[in-house]
Design a protein around this motif. Structure first.
Motif, PDB file in Angstrom:
ATOM      1  N   PHE A 111       0.831  -1.201   0.000  1.00 27.40           N
ATOM      2  CA  PHE A 111       0.000   0.000   0.000  1.00 27.40           C
ATOM      3  C   PHE A 111       0.867   1.254   0.000  1.00 27.40           C
ATOM      4  O   PHE A 111       0.632   2.190  -0.758  1.00 27.40           O
ATOM      5  CB  PHE A 111      -0.914  -0.004   1.233  1.00 27.40           C
ATOM      6  CG  PHE A 111      -1.738   1.232   1.355  1.00 27.40           C
ATOM      7  CD1 PHE A 111      -2.762   1.492   0.457  1.00 27.40           C
ATOM      8  CD2 PHE A 111      -1.487   2.155   2.365  1.00 27.40           C
ATOM      9  CE1 PHE A 111      -3.532   2.646   0.562  1.00 27.40           C
ATOM     10  CE2 PHE A 111      -2.248   3.313   2.471  1.00 27.40           C
ATOM     11  CZ  PHE A 111      -3.268   3.556   1.569  1.00 27.40           C
ATOM     12  N   CYS A 112       1.900   1.267   0.846  1.00 27.74           N
ATOM     13  CA  CYS A 112       2.754   2.461   0.955  1.00 27.74           C
ATOM     14  C   CYS A 112       3.945   2.428   0.009  1.00 27.74           C
ATOM     15  O   CYS A 112       4.290   3.429  -0.598  1.00 27.74           O
ATOM     16  CB  CYS A 112       3.286   2.603   2.382  1.00 27.74           C
ATOM     17  SG  CYS A 112       2.055   3.150   3.573  1.00 27.74           S
ATOM     18  N   ILE A 113       4.623   1.297  -0.035  1.00 31.95           N
ATOM     19  CA  ILE A 113       5.865   1.213  -0.801  1.00 31.95           C
ATOM     20  C   ILE A 113       6.056  -0.173  -1.399  1.00 31.95           C
ATOM     21  O   ILE A 113       5.346  -1.112  -1.062  1.00 31.95           O
ATOM     22  CB  ILE A 113       7.110   1.483   0.088  1.00 31.95           C
ATOM     23  CG1 ILE A 113       6.989   0.711   1.400  1.00 31.95           C
ATOM     24  CG2 ILE A 113       7.355   2.939   0.313  1.00 31.95           C
ATOM     25  CD1 ILE A 113       8.306   0.508   2.061  1.00 31.95           C
ATOM     26  N   GLU A 114       7.067  -0.265  -2.252  1.00 29.71           N
ATOM     27  CA  GLU A 114       7.472  -1.560  -2.794  1.00 29.71           C
ATOM     28  C   GLU A 114       8.313  -2.299  -1.756  1.00 29.71           C
ATOM     29  O   GLU A 114       9.118  -1.681  -1.056  1.00 29.71           O
ATOM     30  CB  GLU A 114       8.340  -1.354  -4.037  1.00 29.71           C
ATOM     31  CG  GLU A 114       7.579  -0.870  -5.245  1.00 29.71           C
ATOM     32  CD  GLU A 114       8.503  -0.710  -6.440  1.00 29.71           C
ATOM     33  OE1 GLU A 114       9.720  -0.512  -6.238  1.00 29.71           O
ATOM     34  OE2 GLU A 114       8.003  -0.786  -7.573  1.00 29.71           O
ATOM     35  N   HIS A 115       8.123  -3.607  -1.691  1.00 32.00           N
ATOM     36  CA  HIS A 115       8.913  -4.414  -0.759  1.00 32.00           C
ATOM     37  C   HIS A 115       9.721  -5.448  -1.523  1.00 32.00           C
ATOM     38  O   HIS A 115       9.225  -6.031  -2.485  1.00 32.00           O
ATOM     39  CB  HIS A 115       7.988  -5.130   0.234  1.00 32.00           C
ATOM     40  CG  HIS A 115       7.192  -4.190   1.077  1.00 32.00           C
ATOM     41  ND1 HIS A 115       7.630  -3.712   2.286  1.00 32.00           N
ATOM     42  CD2 HIS A 115       5.989  -3.602   0.863  1.00 32.00           C
ATOM     43  CE1 HIS A 115       6.725  -2.890   2.792  1.00 32.00           C
ATOM     44  NE2 HIS A 115       5.718  -2.800   1.947  1.00 32.00           N
ATOM     45  N   ASP A 156       1.386  -4.035   5.092  1.00 30.55           N
ATOM     46  CA  ASP A 156       1.455  -3.190   3.897  1.00 30.55           C
ATOM     47  C   ASP A 156       1.156  -4.013   2.638  1.00 30.55           C
ATOM     48  O   ASP A 156       0.494  -3.539   1.719  1.00 30.55           O
ATOM     49  CB  ASP A 156       2.843  -2.539   3.807  1.00 30.55           C
ATOM     50  CG  ASP A 156       2.823  -1.297   2.934  1.00 30.55           C
ATOM     51  OD1 ASP A 156       1.934  -0.448   3.138  1.00 30.55           O
ATOM     52  OD2 ASP A 156       3.674  -1.186   2.031  1.00 30.55           O
TER      53      ASP A 156
ATOM     54  N   LEU B 144      14.301   1.692   5.858  1.00 29.85           N
ATOM     55  CA  LEU B 144      12.902   1.297   5.981  1.00 29.85           C
ATOM     56  C   LEU B 144      12.605   0.447   7.210  1.00 29.85           C
ATOM     57  O   LEU B 144      11.599   0.660   7.892  1.00 29.85           O
ATOM     58  CB  LEU B 144      12.509   0.532   4.707  1.00 29.85           C
ATOM     59  CG  LEU B 144      11.119  -0.076   4.674  1.00 29.85           C
ATOM     60  CD1 LEU B 144      10.054   0.991   4.781  1.00 29.85           C
ATOM     61  CD2 LEU B 144      10.931  -0.876   3.392  1.00 29.85           C
ATOM     62  N   GLU B 148       9.451   0.731   9.808  1.00 28.76           N
ATOM     63  CA  GLU B 148       8.472  -0.357   9.911  1.00 28.76           C
ATOM     64  C   GLU B 148       8.390  -0.850  11.354  1.00 28.76           C
ATOM     65  O   GLU B 148       7.323  -1.155  11.865  1.00 28.76           O
ATOM     66  CB  GLU B 148       8.858  -1.513   8.977  1.00 28.76           C
ATOM     67  CG  GLU B 148       8.620  -1.204   7.510  1.00 28.76           C
ATOM     68  CD  GLU B 148       8.705  -2.461   6.646  1.00 28.76           C
ATOM     69  OE1 GLU B 148       9.819  -2.978   6.480  1.00 28.76           O
ATOM     70  OE2 GLU B 148       7.665  -2.924   6.157  1.00 28.76           O
ATOM     71  N   HIS B 184      13.065   5.295   0.505  1.00 31.98           N
ATOM     72  CA  HIS B 184      12.067   4.291   0.853  1.00 31.98           C
ATOM     73  C   HIS B 184      11.492   4.527   2.244  1.00 31.98           C
ATOM     74  O   HIS B 184      10.287   4.472   2.454  1.00 31.98           O
ATOM     75  CB  HIS B 184      12.745   2.914   0.823  1.00 31.98           C
ATOM     76  CG  HIS B 184      12.162   1.986  -0.172  1.00 31.98           C
ATOM     77  ND1 HIS B 184      12.393   2.116  -1.516  1.00 31.98           N
ATOM     78  CD2 HIS B 184      11.338   0.923  -0.030  1.00 31.98           C
ATOM     79  CE1 HIS B 184      11.736   1.163  -2.150  1.00 31.98           C
ATOM     80  NE2 HIS B 184      11.085   0.431  -1.274  1.00 31.98           N
ATOM     81  N   LYS B 187       9.261   7.622   2.338  1.00 32.32           N
ATOM     82  CA  LYS B 187       7.980   7.423   1.666  1.00 32.32           C
ATOM     83  C   LYS B 187       7.033   6.632   2.569  1.00 32.32           C
ATOM     84  O   LYS B 187       5.858   6.969   2.723  1.00 32.32           O
ATOM     85  CB  LYS B 187       8.220   6.674   0.345  1.00 32.32           C
ATOM     86  CG  LYS B 187       7.015   6.704  -0.558  1.00 32.32           C
ATOM     87  CD  LYS B 187       7.283   6.068  -1.908  1.00 32.32           C
ATOM     88  CE  LYS B 187       5.993   5.997  -2.712  1.00 32.32           C
ATOM     89  NZ  LYS B 187       6.079   5.035  -3.816  1.00 32.32           N
ATOM     90  N   TYR B 188       7.578   5.581   3.180  1.00 30.12           N
ATOM     91  CA  TYR B 188       6.769   4.751   4.071  1.00 30.12           C
ATOM     92  C   TYR B 188       6.315   5.566   5.283  1.00 30.12           C
ATOM     93  O   TYR B 188       5.162   5.482   5.714  1.00 30.12           O
ATOM     94  CB  TYR B 188       7.580   3.528   4.508  1.00 30.12           C
ATOM     95  CG  TYR B 188       6.832   2.602   5.433  1.00 30.12           C
ATOM     96  CD1 TYR B 188       5.897   1.700   4.937  1.00 30.12           C
ATOM     97  CD2 TYR B 188       7.057   2.636   6.807  1.00 30.12           C
ATOM     98  CE1 TYR B 188       5.202   0.849   5.787  1.00 30.12           C
ATOM     99  CE2 TYR B 188       6.372   1.793   7.661  1.00 30.12           C
ATOM    100  CZ  TYR B 188       5.446   0.900   7.146  1.00 30.12           C
ATOM    101  OH  TYR B 188       4.762   0.070   7.991  1.00 30.12           O
ATOM    102  N   CYS B 191       3.534   7.862   4.383  1.00 30.15           N
ATOM    103  CA  CYS B 191       2.312   7.093   4.123  1.00 30.15           C
ATOM    104  C   CYS B 191       1.639   6.669   5.425  1.00 30.15           C
ATOM    105  O   CYS B 191       0.422   6.717   5.552  1.00 30.15           O
ATOM    106  CB  CYS B 191       2.666   5.887   3.260  1.00 30.15           C
ATOM    107  SG  CYS B 191       1.297   4.765   2.929  1.00 30.15           S
ATOM    108  N   ARG B 192       2.446   6.270   6.421  1.00 27.43           N
ATOM    109  CA  ARG B 192       1.886   5.760   7.678  1.00 27.43           C
ATOM    110  C   ARG B 192       1.673   6.846   8.726  1.00 27.43           C
ATOM    111  O   ARG B 192       1.173   6.575   9.814  1.00 27.43           O
ATOM    112  CB  ARG B 192       2.810   4.686   8.270  1.00 27.43           C
ATOM    113  CG  ARG B 192       2.867   3.392   7.481  1.00 27.43           C
ATOM    114  CD  ARG B 192       1.592   2.582   7.633  1.00 27.43           C
ATOM    115  NE  ARG B 192       1.560   1.481   6.674  1.00 27.43           N
ATOM    116  CZ  ARG B 192       0.441   0.993   6.144  1.00 27.43           C
ATOM    117  NH1 ARG B 192      -0.730   1.503   6.467  1.00 27.43           N
ATOM    118  NH2 ARG B 192       0.480   0.015   5.282  1.00 27.43           N
TER     119      ARG B 192
END
Lengths: 277, 277
Positions: A111-115, A156, B144, B148, B184, B187-188, B191-192
């Motif tokens: 949803f937020c970023i690529e993993h 995510d 990231l 997280e 990254h 961005k995350y 978003c969160r």
């Protein structure tokens, strides 16, 4: 009372039963394990390290099963693999043995970023998101932050799936490691439903038990060759003892290994494999 | 065209404007920044590193403002702090300057597990969960996995609050670091809704800007003293230049510093502080 110093510096009383079990895992024979553990018991001194005991077990066991002289212990062998791609590939293949179809090194839009996902494993309708954590130091534990990271990534990814950003309907996350988890990390993983595949957990399906069950022994279990040589062997496509034992030494030397080394490698791989429990 | 090699190895064209801004941040005078940046422009060569340019700026600026010879740059000064307790304490005090009441090193029972929380900051009804991430290497970015981890911890804390396991109704999480975030991670975080307080972000309330606004300069900005001495000074309770400048040298030497060193420390702290922009 004789106390033993563990890898983390803590102490515990010496227990012959533990040595028996260790030796049984190494040689597969109760009679040998009984003899070796009695010999170890006679030799240990107060303050001996578990590492020294393990060496002693290997030396004594090799008297009964000479092939054991050519191998190290499985836990060490796993730590000697290169994190990427070896250990990751090893875990992927283990999932294949368990009946999964496997995809590796995926970039999935959450949803937020690529993993970056190490391994996705598919069986029936099940999709397992596998996070592979390799430690070069076999006594370094996977800590809470790793499992929290897995959980956040899963959320995510699931949100990304719900929004139609990718097509993987992930059933559960799993952390696969060659070491253990801290108490905190285990507790959190259980609470959140993050499955664990680590050295000694879960009972019956721990990494060690699975590798023994499938006889999936990495070639780094061989003693007497330098790591560079063993990595070359892996890069040639021989990851396990079985593959190496069945290899043609001439094929190996054509790919760049000295003829004598190639012959010894294949020979030792076969002997060690035969002597595995 | 003259290109400059940055800390991460990438290159960019030399821009005098950037040197001007850097120098302005160091000395606070447009006239000095103008003169210094022109001198630097005349001296740079293709392939020069940003680190060398920074040294040049300091040397040249010191000719205009002698006190500058006694200091290093703020970013380096922050990286020289000890992660725990110095940098954590520094961030806590910054929140106090921002009008928050602060609690440090809490163990809070989340839904799944207990969490060690670096800083909780309270203002009005707002409760900020601050995760402090200090890097000794000033060019190492927060990645990231850290953000997280913060997100997963927040979720566990919020669930814990809802179940009545603790009394902190956390409004938002924030990551505070002396370096930067990877693309990254940023961005995350956006978003969160994880707030960022890092070296250069957010504009107007970045760590650098806040420290300048409150004149909160860590004593590790002083040049010419070994780190051991500066850590002693911090352990005596003098974390900032201002505190050190107002200290009694005799008090410092009574606490174990050589008299001459104590005198120099207080003197230089005062001079450097006066010359800060």
């Amino acid at each position: 009372m004789i106390t033993v110093v563990k890898a983390d510096g803590s102490r515990e009383p010496f227990q012959r039963k533990k040595v028996f079990r260790t030796c049984l895992r190494i040689c597969g024979s109760s009679a040998v394990a009984e003899a070796v553990s009695r010999e170890v018991e006679a030799r240990v001194y107060d303050g001996i390290s578990t590492k020294e005991i393990l060496q002693m077990v290997f030396e004594l066991a090799a008297k009964h099963r000479p092939a054991i002289a050519h191998r190290t212990d499985l836990r060490m062998a796993l730590s000697l693999l290169r994190s990427k791609p070896d250990f990751e590939g090893f875990i992927a293949r283990l999932f294949e043995k368990l009946g999964y179809r496997v995809r590796r090194n995926l970039i999935i839009q959450g949803f937020c970023i690529e993993h970056e996902i190490d391994v996705l494993a598919f069986k029936g309708g099940e999709v397992v998101y596998v996070e592979v954590k390799h430690h070069v130091q076999p006594h370094r534990y996977v800590d809470l932050d790793v499992v929290e990271k897995i959980w956040a990534t899963l959320l995510d990814l699931r949100e990304g799936y719900e929004k139609g950003l990718h097509g993987f309907d992930i059933s559960k996350p799993l952390v696969a490691t060659n070491t253990k988890l801290t108490w905190h990390a285990s507790k959190y993983a259980r609470c959140r439903g993050v499955d664990i595949m680590c050295w000694n957990i879960p009972r019956g399906r721990s990494l060690e038990e699975l590798l023994v069950r499938f006889k999936m022994y990495p070639v780094t279990i061989l003693k007497g060759f330098n790591l560079e040589t063993l990595y070359k062997v892996i890069d040639m496509g021989y990851m396990t003892l079985k593959e190496l034992a069945e290899a043609n030494p001439e094929g190996l030397s054509e790919k760049g290994l000295p003829g004598k080394t190639a012959k010894l490698l294949v020979e030792h791989a076969g002997k060690v494999l035969d002597a595995m429990p």
